[in-house]
Design an enzyme around this catalytic site. Structure first.
Site, PDB file in Angstrom:
ATOM      1  CE1 TYR A 150      -6.840   3.078  11.059  1.00 28.69           C
ATOM      2  CE2 TYR A 150      -5.866   3.546   8.905  1.00 28.69           C
ATOM      3  CZ  TYR A 150      -5.832   2.889  10.128  1.00 28.69           C
ATOM      4  OH  TYR A 150      -4.803   2.033  10.410  1.00 28.69           O
ATOM      5  CG  HIS A 162      -2.115  -0.886   1.059  1.00 26.15           C
ATOM      6  ND1 HIS A 162      -3.180  -0.887   1.920  1.00 26.15           N
ATOM      7  CD2 HIS A 162      -2.414  -1.792   0.099  1.00 26.15           C
ATOM      8  CE1 HIS A 162      -4.086  -1.761   1.508  1.00 26.15           C
ATOM      9  NE2 HIS A 162      -3.632  -2.337   0.413  1.00 26.15           N
ATOM     10  N   PRO A 180      -5.674  -0.325  18.551  1.00 26.53           N
ATOM     11  CG  PRO A 180      -7.453  -1.641  17.835  1.00 26.53           C
ATOM     12  CD  PRO A 180      -6.902  -0.971  19.036  1.00 26.53           C
ATOM     13  CE1 TYR A 206      -1.845   3.668   9.876  1.00 33.77           C
ATOM     14  CE2 TYR A 206      -1.212   3.554   7.554  1.00 33.77           C
ATOM     15  CZ  TYR A 206      -2.003   3.120   8.613  1.00 33.77           C
ATOM     16  OH  TYR A 206      -2.939   2.136   8.407  1.00 33.77           O
ATOM     17  CE  LYS A 208       2.803   3.252  13.710  1.00 33.84           C
ATOM     18  NZ  LYS A 208       2.757   2.600  12.402  1.00 33.84           N
TER      19      LYS A 208
HETATM   20  P1  FAD Z   1       0.704 -12.060  21.527  1.00 34.41           P
HETATM   21  O1  FAD Z   1       0.362 -12.094  20.085  1.00 34.41           O
HETATM   22  O2  FAD Z   1      -0.370 -11.770  22.507  1.00 34.41           O
HETATM   23  O3  FAD Z   1       1.396 -13.446  21.883  1.00 34.41           O
HETATM   24  C1  FAD Z   1       1.648 -13.839  23.212  1.00 34.41           C
HETATM   25  C2  FAD Z   1       1.648 -15.345  23.291  1.00 34.41           C
HETATM   26  O4  FAD Z   1       1.977 -15.750  24.613  1.00 34.41           O
HETATM   27  C3  FAD Z   1       0.276 -15.942  22.976  1.00 34.41           C
HETATM   28  O5  FAD Z   1       0.397 -16.948  22.004  1.00 34.41           O
HETATM   29  C4  FAD Z   1      -0.211 -16.475  24.322  1.00 34.41           C
HETATM   30  O6  FAD Z   1      -1.038 -17.619  24.182  1.00 34.41           O
HETATM   31  C5  FAD Z   1       1.110 -16.809  25.006  1.00 34.41           C
HETATM   32  N1  FAD Z   1       1.006 -16.824  26.464  1.00 34.41           N
HETATM   33  C6  FAD Z   1       0.287 -16.000  27.262  1.00 34.41           C
HETATM   34  N2  FAD Z   1       0.428 -16.334  28.549  1.00 34.41           N
HETATM   35  C7  FAD Z   1       1.262 -17.397  28.584  1.00 34.41           C
HETATM   36  C8  FAD Z   1       1.781 -18.179  29.629  1.00 34.41           C
HETATM   37  N3  FAD Z   1       1.460 -17.956  30.901  1.00 34.41           N
HETATM   38  N4  FAD Z   1       2.618 -19.194  29.312  1.00 34.41           N
HETATM   39  C9  FAD Z   1       2.942 -19.448  28.018  1.00 34.41           C
HETATM   40  N5  FAD Z   1       2.471 -18.726  26.975  1.00 34.41           N
HETATM   41  C10 FAD Z   1       1.646 -17.708  27.261  1.00 34.41           C
HETATM   42  N6  FAD Z   1      -0.860  -4.590  15.401  1.00 34.41           N
HETATM   43  C11 FAD Z   1      -0.289  -4.058  14.265  1.00 34.41           C
HETATM   44  O7  FAD Z   1       0.930  -3.819  14.261  1.00 34.41           O
HETATM   45  N7  FAD Z   1      -1.017  -3.784  13.128  1.00 34.41           N
HETATM   46  C12 FAD Z   1      -2.361  -4.017  13.090  1.00 34.41           C
HETATM   47  O8  FAD Z   1      -2.968  -3.824  12.037  1.00 34.41           O
HETATM   48  C13 FAD Z   1      -2.997  -4.528  14.299  1.00 34.41           C
HETATM   49  N8  FAD Z   1      -4.322  -4.793  14.309  1.00 34.41           N
HETATM   50  C14 FAD Z   1      -4.876  -5.382  15.414  1.00 34.41           C
HETATM   51  C15 FAD Z   1      -6.227  -5.643  15.391  1.00 34.41           C
HETATM   52  C16 FAD Z   1      -6.821  -6.236  16.503  1.00 34.41           C
HETATM   53  C17 FAD Z   1      -8.301  -6.515  16.452  1.00 34.41           C
HETATM   54  C18 FAD Z   1      -6.039  -6.593  17.649  1.00 34.41           C
HETATM   55  C19 FAD Z   1      -6.676  -7.271  18.850  1.00 34.41           C
HETATM   56  C20 FAD Z   1      -4.688  -6.331  17.666  1.00 34.41           C
HETATM   57  C21 FAD Z   1      -4.091  -5.714  16.563  1.00 34.41           C
HETATM   58  N9  FAD Z   1      -2.734  -5.432  16.547  1.00 34.41           N
HETATM   59  C22 FAD Z   1      -2.172  -4.836  15.440  1.00 34.41           C
HETATM   60  C23 FAD Z   1      -1.896  -5.748  17.703  1.00 34.41           C
HETATM   61  C24 FAD Z   1      -1.130  -7.067  17.541  1.00 34.41           C
HETATM   62  O9  FAD Z   1      -1.991  -8.116  17.217  1.00 34.41           O
HETATM   63  C25 FAD Z   1      -0.353  -7.397  18.836  1.00 34.41           C
HETATM   64  O10 FAD Z   1       0.372  -6.263  19.225  1.00 34.41           O
HETATM   65  C26 FAD Z   1       0.591  -8.597  18.662  1.00 34.41           C
HETATM   66  O11 FAD Z   1      -0.130  -9.807  18.644  1.00 34.41           O
HETATM   67  C27 FAD Z   1       1.647  -8.667  19.783  1.00 34.41           C
HETATM   68  O12 FAD Z   1       2.422  -9.828  19.645  1.00 34.41           O
HETATM   69  P2  FAD Z   1       3.072 -10.520  20.904  1.00 34.41           P
HETATM   70  O13 FAD Z   1       3.809 -11.702  20.374  1.00 34.41           O
HETATM   71  O14 FAD Z   1       3.783  -9.509  21.716  1.00 34.41           O
HETATM   72  O15 FAD Z   1       1.842 -10.971  21.805  1.00 34.41           O
HETATM   73  C1  PHB Z   2      -6.488  -4.836  10.192  1.00 32.31           C
HETATM   74  O1  PHB Z   2      -6.399  -5.023   8.966  1.00 32.31           O
HETATM   75  O2  PHB Z   2      -6.883  -5.716  10.962  1.00 32.31           O
HETATM   76  C2  PHB Z   2      -6.124  -3.507  10.741  1.00 32.31           C
HETATM   77  C3  PHB Z   2      -5.687  -2.501   9.883  1.00 32.31           C
HETATM   78  C4  PHB Z   2      -5.350  -1.261  10.392  1.00 32.31           C
HETATM   79  C5  PHB Z   2      -5.473  -1.027  11.746  1.00 32.31           C
HETATM   80  C6  PHB Z   2      -5.889  -2.035  12.604  1.00 32.31           C
HETATM   81  C7  PHB Z   2      -6.231  -3.280  12.099  1.00 32.31           C
HETATM   82  O3  PHB Z   2      -5.166   0.183  12.240  1.00 32.31           O
END
Ligand code: FAD
Ligand code: PHB
Length: 388
Positions: free
Chosen positions: A200, A72, A292, A383, A296
């Site tokens: 958005y 994009h 979200p 962004y 980021k």
């Molecule tokens: P997580 O993905 O939460 O992974 C943590 C892992 O640890 C999980 O698998 C969990 O099961 C495991 N765990 C937890 N507790 C324990 C335990 N006690 N013992 C062992 N394992 C454990 N971010 C973006 O950059 N761009 C986007 O477009 C975006 N859109 C989003 C949309 C939505 C709807 C949501 C909810 C989030 C979005 N995010 C986005 C945020 C992004 O998904 C998270 O920031 C990302 O998943 C963080 O990764 P992580 O590995 O730190 O944590």
């Molecule tokens: C997504 O595609 O899930 C998405 C895109 C942009 C955002 C958050 C989520 O800011």
């Protein structure tokens, strides 16, 4: 068991760190509470920055992303039915990639399996011990047995609800938090996206987001209240709430289909400082959460992993702890700027306040964003992702 780095959590942060360390010959074991299928079933992020793309390439898992991801060059912002475009590439020279977190996770899991690096799924009661000493340990239960790993370091990549951050003694960590009185109700649908670039939407009925996963798969969100019950949202109700928020062109293009996933995500800003305690290092959502709106969260998890992987590599290759000692400060400097941007764009685009003064300020700020090249540039550089 013994390893160099014990990693807790097989989300994007844990898997990416594991892969980068493995490729540099640093031994690691990942412990994940859930099954691999459960982890792959969580629909989350979709928009990734160049820095994240580069790290996935470095981890050797970028091939499918480059084949299937959508590049994009701009982003759309629709205000009360009128579309505006921020030309990200023209302003910054950088682009974004639309490629789902589910796909990234799958590529990382496949890469880890190919490298025969150990991951323990369904690891229960994971607990960390002796993190302030020189020989920390991690214990857990799996297959009905108790296990112990002795290691040099522990990487807490277990997300917001994980145990790593909570294992730091109270008083050694300071938390900063803002909870917004709203959530996002998201659906995934096998229908062509309504726009070619993410859009958005600010509307008196509330925020909406038109995003996508592929040319045939849409990801849409609407602002909802925190008390919302997902069962009270059959697909028809979602489309009825979503469609009126769009501009006329999008309403005409919108193709409605059954949802293949539907979930509600609360909006929260959260930071824990510092991101290190003794031999425990926090990365990703374990240390910080952004709403979200700025896309980021995953990208911050990746930048943390960049700083942390460099620090471990420097420790093992050059016997220097300087980068480990600076990890928290370096990561947090970037985290706070992304926190600021995510908070700002959230308050700008959602119907949060009922005070007419606040609404007028929102509109003035948006008008400035569309009129001023300097304002558009400031938006764009945040962004597309600030440099590491
Ligand atoms: P997580 O993905 O939460 O992974 C943590 C892992 O640890 C999980 O698998 C969990 O099961 C495991 N765990 C937890 N507790 C324990 C335990 N006690 N013992 C062992 N394992 C454990 N971010 C973006 O950059 N761009 C986007 O477009 C975006 N859109 C989003 C949309 C939505 C709807 C949501 C909810 C989030 C979005 N995010 C986005 C945020 C992004 O998904 C998270 O920031 C990302 O998943 C963080 O990764 P992580 O590995 O730190 O944590
Ligand atoms: C997504 O595609 O899930 C998405 C895109 C942009 C955002 C958050 C989520 O800011």
């Amino acid at each position: 068991m013994r390893t160099q780095v014990a990693i807790i959590g097989a989300g994007p942060a844990g898997l990416l760190l594991g892969q980068l360390l493995h490729r540099r010959g640093i031994d690691n074991i990942i412990l994940e509470r859930q099954t691999a299928d459960y982890v792959l079933g969580r629909i989350r992020a979709g928009v990734i920055e160049q820095g994240t793309i580069d790290l996935l390439d470095e981890a050797g898992v970028g091939t499918r992303m480059h084949d299937e991801g959508l590049v994009h060059e701009g982003v759309l912002i629709c205000i009360d039915g009128v579309r505006h475009r921020i030309p990200l590439k023209e302003l910054t020279g950088k682009t974004l990639m639309v490629y789902g977190q589910t796909e990234i996770t799958k590529d990382l899991m496949d890469g880890r399996a190919a490298a025969a690096a150990p991951t323990v799924y369904s690891a229960h009661d994971v607990a960390v011990h002796d993190i302030s000493g020189n020989a920390p340990r991690v214990t857990y239960r799996a297959d009905g047995k108790s296990h112990e790993i002795v290691c040099d370091y522990i990487a807490g990549c277990d997300g917001f609800h994980g145990i790593s951050r909570k294992s730091v003694p109270a008083g050694a960590i300071t938390t900063y938090e803002r909870v917004y009185p709203l959530g996002w109700l998201g659906i995934l649908s096998d229908t062509p996206p309504v726009t070619d670039e993410s859009m958005y939407v600010r509307h008196p009925r509330g925020f909406a987001l038109c995003s996508m996963r592929s040319p045939t798969r849409s990801r849409y969100y609407v602002q909802c209240s925190l008390a919302e019950d997902i069962d009270a949202w059959p697909d028809e109700r979602f489309w009825e709430e979503f469609k009126p928020r769009l501009d006329e062109e999008s309403r005409e293009r919108l193709i409605i289909g059954p949802s293949i996933e539907k979930s509600i995500a609360p909006l929260r800003s959260f930071v824990a400082e510092p991101m290190r305690f003794g031999r425990l290092f926090l990365a990703g959502d374990a240390a910080h959460i952004v709403p979200p709106t700025g896309a980021k969260g995953l990208n911050l998890a990746a930048s943390d992993v960049w700083y942390l992987s460099r620090a471990f590599i420097e420790h093992y290759a050059e016997h220097s702890d300087a980068a480990l000692d600076h990890y928290s400060a370096r990561a947090l400097a970037r985290v706070w700027k992304a926190e600021r941007f995510s908070w700002w764009i959230t308050t700008l685009l959602h119907a949060i306040s009922e005070n007419p003064f606040d609404l007028k300020i929102q509109l003035a700020e948006l008008d400035h964003l569309f009129q001023s090249k300097a304002a558009a540039m400031a938006f764009a550089e945040n962004y597309v992702g600030l440099p590491y």
